[in-house]
Design a protein around this motif. Structure first.
Motif, PDB file in Angstrom:
ATOM      1  N   ASN A  17      29.254  49.493  32.118  1.00 38.94           N
ATOM      2  CA  ASN A  17      30.657  49.498  32.148  1.00 38.94           C
ATOM      3  C   ASN A  17      31.319  50.125  30.837  1.00 38.94           C
ATOM      4  O   ASN A  17      32.345  51.039  31.062  1.00 38.94           O
ATOM      5  N   GLN A  20      30.998  53.685  30.868  1.00 42.20           N
ATOM      6  CA  GLN A  20      31.782  54.333  31.517  1.00 42.20           C
ATOM      7  C   GLN A  20      33.200  54.331  30.987  1.00 42.20           C
ATOM      8  O   GLN A  20      34.052  55.309  30.991  1.00 42.20           O
ATOM      9  N   PHE A  39      37.589  49.739  37.758  1.00 44.26           N
ATOM     10  CA  PHE A  39      36.396  48.862  37.571  1.00 44.26           C
ATOM     11  C   PHE A  39      36.737  47.681  38.535  1.00 44.26           C
ATOM     12  O   PHE A  39      38.083  47.274  38.564  1.00 44.26           O
ATOM     13  N   HIS A  49      35.174  43.603  27.111  1.00 44.66           N
ATOM     14  CA  HIS A  49      34.614  44.869  26.934  1.00 44.66           C
ATOM     15  C   HIS A  49      35.417  45.616  25.810  1.00 44.66           C
ATOM     16  O   HIS A  49      34.762  46.229  24.903  1.00 44.66           O
TER      17      HIS A  49
END
Length: 98
Positions: A17, A20, A39, A49
């Motif tokens: 993630n 990306q 997402f 994140h």
């Protein structure tokens, strides 16, 4: 760039993630709301994140109202790229890997 910084960046990019997210930010600043659309994660998970990406220096954040806008920190990315480019897999005396 010291090896501790490189290790933190590698750890941050070790999550698909986050990798990306960095790819998405490579074409410019994005609002957290746009990242969430891409997402299937919750807003707290996105915040987690982004915190990791910001702490290792790859991403910077800018607040606008209730939203955070994220962009790549180019100096850190360039230093990381230079570190990676400095690695080689020399097997012979010629230094060309053959």
């Amino acid at each position: 760039m010291n090896t501790m910084d490189v290790a933190l960046i590698c750890k941050a990019l070790g999550d698909t993630n986050r990798l990306q997210i960095v790819q998405m930010l490579s074409d410019g600043e994005k609002c957290g709301c746009k990242l969430l659309e891409k997402f299937e994660i919750t807003q707290p998970t996105l915040s987690h994140h982004m915190k990791i990406l910001c702490e290792c220096g790859l991403v910077e954040t800018r607040k606008e109202g209730k939203w955070s806008h994220y962009s790549l920190h180019c100096e850190t990315l360039l230093a990381f790229k230079q570190f990676i480019e400095g690695l080689s897999c020399c097997k012979g005396k010629g230094g060309d890997g053959q």
